[in-house]
Design a protein around this motif. Structure first.
Motif, PDB file in Angstrom:
ATOM      1  N   PHE A   1       0.818  -1.212   0.000  1.00 20.97           N
ATOM      2  CA  PHE A   1       0.000   0.000   0.000  1.00 20.97           C
ATOM      3  C   PHE A   1       0.858   1.271   0.000  1.00 20.97           C
ATOM      4  CE2 PHE A   1      -3.188  -3.052   1.478  1.00 20.97           C
ATOM      5  CZ  PHE A   1      -4.230  -2.734   0.624  1.00 20.97           C
TER       6      PHE A   1
ATOM      7  N   TRP B   1      -3.312   5.327  -2.618  1.00 23.74           N
ATOM      8  CA  TRP B   1      -3.730   5.109  -1.235  1.00 23.74           C
ATOM      9  C   TRP B   1      -3.011   6.063  -0.288  1.00 23.74           C
ATOM     10  CZ3 TRP B   1      -7.207   1.350   0.530  1.00 23.74           C
ATOM     11  CH2 TRP B   1      -7.702   0.495  -0.457  1.00 23.74           C
TER      12      TRP B   1
ATOM     13  N   VAL C   1      -1.681   6.200   3.566  1.00 22.04           N
ATOM     14  CA  VAL C   1      -1.253   5.137   4.479  1.00 22.04           C
ATOM     15  C   VAL C   1      -0.971   5.733   5.856  1.00 22.04           C
ATOM     16  CG1 VAL C   1       0.488   3.359   4.932  1.00 22.04           C
ATOM     17  CG2 VAL C   1      -0.269   3.798   2.583  1.00 22.04           C
TER      18      VAL C   1
ATOM     19  N   TYR D   1      -5.258   2.950   3.937  1.00 20.24           N
ATOM     20  CA  TYR D   1      -4.795   1.737   4.604  1.00 20.24           C
ATOM     21  C   TYR D   1      -4.263   2.144   5.970  1.00 20.24           C
ATOM     22  CZ  TYR D   1      -1.985  -2.320   5.813  1.00 20.24           C
ATOM     23  OH  TYR D   1      -1.447  -3.393   6.466  1.00 20.24           O
TER      24      TYR D   1
ATOM     25  N   HIS E   1      -2.298   0.680   9.145  1.00 22.04           N
ATOM     26  CA  HIS E   1      -1.455  -0.442   9.560  1.00 22.04           C
ATOM     27  C   HIS E   1      -1.290  -0.426  11.075  1.00 22.04           C
ATOM     28  CE1 HIS E   1       1.709  -3.467   9.182  1.00 22.04           C
ATOM     29  NE2 HIS E   1       2.372  -2.774  10.087  1.00 22.04           N
TER      30      HIS E   1
END
Length: 197
Positions: A40, A46, A48, A72, A74
């Motif tokens: 990503f 995207w 992130v 995204y 994480h």
């Protein structure tokens, strides 16, 4: 996995489903998989986020839904003691002139402990894409040495290209450390000490 991080993700996703921007936003939550973070982070479509605290998880999801963007988020198995990075861009957590450390997500607390006593500016990033070029360039130009230490929870050097692009006209040195280096705080302190001039 830090259960507070997972709980924050679940709660914020549930709340986001009722929001106005929920139809336009795509929010994916991942944890612990460095290859997924890499995939990503290298896709410009995207945004992130790598939050280091449950409050930051909720903030990242809320912003993604409000902005209606592909995001995204994480999650790692660790959490910082306090939330940071609740504004757009990198946050200056500690001032210093000997170089700049960019700590991403839950690496912040270990970085702060490992670099205690070093004259280093510490920037914190809960969002790595888009990359805050202005904050990094400003911190590097304010330092006596254009030495950058990048500490990320993913693979070593995940954001090295962004650092190089940001400092393309600034002669600099870069030490890129990641989860794959398996450094504890003592190892991180040694790596920083060996790198500095």
């Amino acid at each position: 996995m830090h259960s507070d991080m997972l709980e924050a993700a679940a709660a914020s996703l549930s709340a986001a489903q009722a929001g106005d921007g929920a139809e336009r936003a795509t929010v994916l939550i991942g944890y612990g998989a460095a290859d997924e973070l890499t995939r990503f982070a290298t896709d410009p479509r995207w945004s992130v986020h790598v939050p280091g605290h449950p409050v930051e998880v909720r903030d990242a999801v809320r912003r993604a839904v409000e902005q209606g963007v592909r995001t995204y988020v994480h999650l790692s198995g660790e959490s910082n003691a306090e939330p940071h990075g609740l504004k757009e861009g990198f946050e200056l957590v500690r001032e210093g002139l000997g170089g700049v450390v960019l700590a991403v997500g839950a690496t912040l607390d270990p970085v702060l402990r490992a670099t205690e006593g070093f004259d280093l500016a510490v920037l914190y990033a809960a969002t790595v894409r888009p990359f805050d070029e202005v904050a990094l360039r400003t911190a590097v130009l304010a330092a006596d040495h254009a030495d950058v230490i990048l500490v990320e929870p993913g693979l070593s050097g995940l954001s090295a290209q962004q650092v190089a692009r940001t400092l393309i006209h600034v002669p600099h040195r870069l030490l890129a450390l990641g989860h794959s280096d398996s450094l504890d705080e003592a190892g991180l302190a040694r790596a920083v000490r060996d790198f500095l001039r």
